[in-house]
Design a protein around this motif. Structure first.
Motif, short mmCIF file in Angstrom:
data_model
loop_
_atom_site.label_atom_id
_atom_site.label_comp_id
_atom_site.label_asym_id
_atom_site.label_seq_id
_atom_site.Cartn_x
_atom_site.Cartn_y
_atom_site.Cartn_z
N ILE A 80 29.20 32.02 31.93
CA ILE A 80 30.48 31.89 32.25
C ILE A 80 30.99 33.20 32.85
O ILE A 80 32.03 32.83 33.90
N ALA A 81 30.46 34.33 32.91
CA ALA A 81 30.74 35.59 33.39
C ALA A 81 30.74 35.35 34.93
O ALA A 81 31.46 35.70 35.76
N ILE A 82 29.29 35.17 35.40
CA ILE A 82 29.00 34.94 36.89
C ILE A 82 29.78 33.85 37.51
O ILE A 82 30.25 33.81 38.76
N GLY A 83 29.93 32.70 36.69
CA GLY A 83 30.50 31.49 37.10
C GLY A 83 31.95 31.62 37.50
O GLY A 83 32.79 31.25 38.22
N THR A 84 32.62 32.58 36.58
CA THR A 84 33.92 32.66 36.85
C THR A 84 34.15 33.44 37.73
O THR A 84 35.31 33.47 38.80
N ILE A 85 33.39 34.64 38.47
CA ILE A 85 33.48 35.63 39.59
C ILE A 85 33.40 34.63 40.77
O ILE A 85 34.22 34.63 41.84
N LEU A 86 32.43 33.80 40.70
CA LEU A 86 32.11 33.01 41.81
C LEU A 86 33.34 32.00 42.06
O LEU A 86 33.64 31.46 43.39
N GLY A 87 33.44 31.10 40.90
CA GLY A 87 34.48 30.27 40.98
C GLY A 87 35.90 30.78 41.55
O GLY A 87 36.65 30.08 42.15
N THR A 88 36.34 31.99 41.01
CA THR A 88 37.35 32.64 41.70
C THR A 88 37.31 32.82 43.14
O THR A 88 38.45 32.49 43.82
N ILE A 89 36.09 33.04 43.67
CA ILE A 89 35.95 33.57 45.14
C ILE A 89 35.99 31.90 45.92
O ILE A 89 36.77 31.68 46.78
N PHE A 90 35.58 31.09 45.18
CA PHE A 90 35.33 29.55 45.81
C PHE A 90 36.86 29.13 45.80
O PHE A 90 37.38 28.35 46.76
N GLY A 91 37.65 29.25 44.70
CA GLY A 91 38.98 28.70 44.57
C GLY A 91 39.79 29.46 45.68
O GLY A 91 40.78 28.77 46.21
N PRO A 136 44.98 29.36 30.02
CA PRO A 136 44.46 28.52 29.10
C PRO A 136 43.51 27.46 29.40
O PRO A 136 42.54 26.79 28.71
N SER A 137 43.71 26.88 30.83
CA SER A 137 42.57 26.15 31.44
C SER A 137 40.97 26.62 31.32
O SER A 137 40.22 26.13 31.24
N TRP A 138 41.28 28.14 31.84
CA TRP A 138 39.93 28.88 31.96
C TRP A 138 39.26 28.88 30.58
O TRP A 138 38.05 28.69 30.50
N VAL A 139 40.05 29.15 29.52
CA VAL A 139 39.57 29.33 28.16
C VAL A 139 38.94 27.78 27.70
O VAL A 139 37.75 27.75 27.08
N GLY A 140 39.66 26.81 28.27
CA GLY A 140 38.90 25.54 27.94
C GLY A 140 37.64 25.07 28.75
O GLY A 140 36.67 24.62 28.11
N VAL A 141 37.62 25.80 29.71
CA VAL A 141 36.29 25.76 30.60
C VAL A 141 35.26 26.40 29.99
O VAL A 141 34.07 26.16 29.83
N ALA A 142 35.49 27.68 29.43
CA ALA A 142 34.61 28.68 28.83
C ALA A 142 34.11 27.98 27.45
O ALA A 142 32.79 27.91 27.18
N LEU A 143 34.94 27.28 26.81
CA LEU A 143 34.48 26.39 25.58
C LEU A 143 33.81 25.39 25.78
O LEU A 143 32.82 25.07 25.12
N GLY A 144 34.02 25.07 26.84
CA GLY A 144 33.40 23.32 27.40
C GLY A 144 31.91 23.75 27.51
O GLY A 144 30.82 23.12 27.16
#
Length: 220
Positions: free
Chosen positions: A34-45, A151-159
């Motif tokens: 989740i930590a690394i994916g969030t950083i990469l996902g933010t860059i991709f976004g 809230p959407s990010w929290v949903g992704v993290a829990l998923g």
């Protein structure tokens, strides 16, 4: 007459410890991905928002593929493909790679939505005050966009935390895999599934509560 040999044993204290260790493994692989994916996902976004040609032609289809293909298929394909190209990755490493990319593909859309939630008039106002493009992103887009999509990010993290159970197909002994092992040995599926559910709840509930408090603080 020879005594009957039983291959099954009751659920005991050591089994609770075994499941607790498996829960820690679940938390470990989930937190890192989740930590690394969030950083990469933010860059991709951000890249998708900017509309670069190469991002539109290459990055967007790749991210769509990771979002569309079932995670269990991604895990099995990657785990079996890695040895072909000469890499040696164990179940944890393979699961971590796929979970990270999967998380990044989900966060990319969330991040792009966060950037788009900041109105262009506000960004033009920031630039008119003398802010550079990067200062605009840091001091205007990031704070406002984060609150909008949190809230959407929290949903992704829990998923992702729950989807990490699929790494068990690779042989990684996380919470679901540990439950399967114990059910086979003890023949007490209801008890073990209930305990596994309690562990998942214990991992997920603090995230939900903390995120709710954080959203409430931001809204004040």
């Amino acid at each position: 007459m020879e005594p009957t040999i039983s291959f099954f044993s009751g659920f005991g204290r050591q089994d609770i410890l075994f499941m607790a260790e498996a829960a820690w493994r679940t938390l470990l692989i989930s937190t890192i991905s989740i930590a690394i994916g969030t950083i990469l996902g933010t860059i991709f976004g951000w890249l998708l928002y900017e509309g670069r040609i190469w991002a539109t032609l290459f990055l967007a289809p790749v991210l769509d593929a990771f979002r569309s293909v079932p995670l269990i298929i991604q895990l099995v394909l990657f785990y079996n493909f890695v040895p072909i190209i000469g890499l040696s990755l164990d179940a944890f490493q393979s699961g971590l790679v796929i979970l990270t990319i999967y998380t990044a593909s989900l966060v990319a859309n969330v991040a792009r939505g966060g950037i788009e939630s900041v109105g262009k008039p506000m960004r033009r106002a920031a630039r008119s005050l003398g802010m550079s493009y990067w200062q605009d992103l840091r001091y205007v887009v990031l704070p406002i966009g984060t609150r909008a999509v949190f809230p959407s990010w929290v949903g992704v993290a829990l998923g992702v935390l729950k989807d990490s159970a699929l790494v068990s197909v690779l042989g990684y002994v996380e919470l679901l895999r540990a439950s399967q092992i114990l059910m086979t040995r003890t023949q007490e599926p209801l008890l073990i599934i209930s305990i596994a559910g309690a562990f998942y709840f214990a991992l997920s509930y603090p995230i939900s509560r903390y995120s709710a408090k954080l959203e409430k603080r931001w809204s004040q």
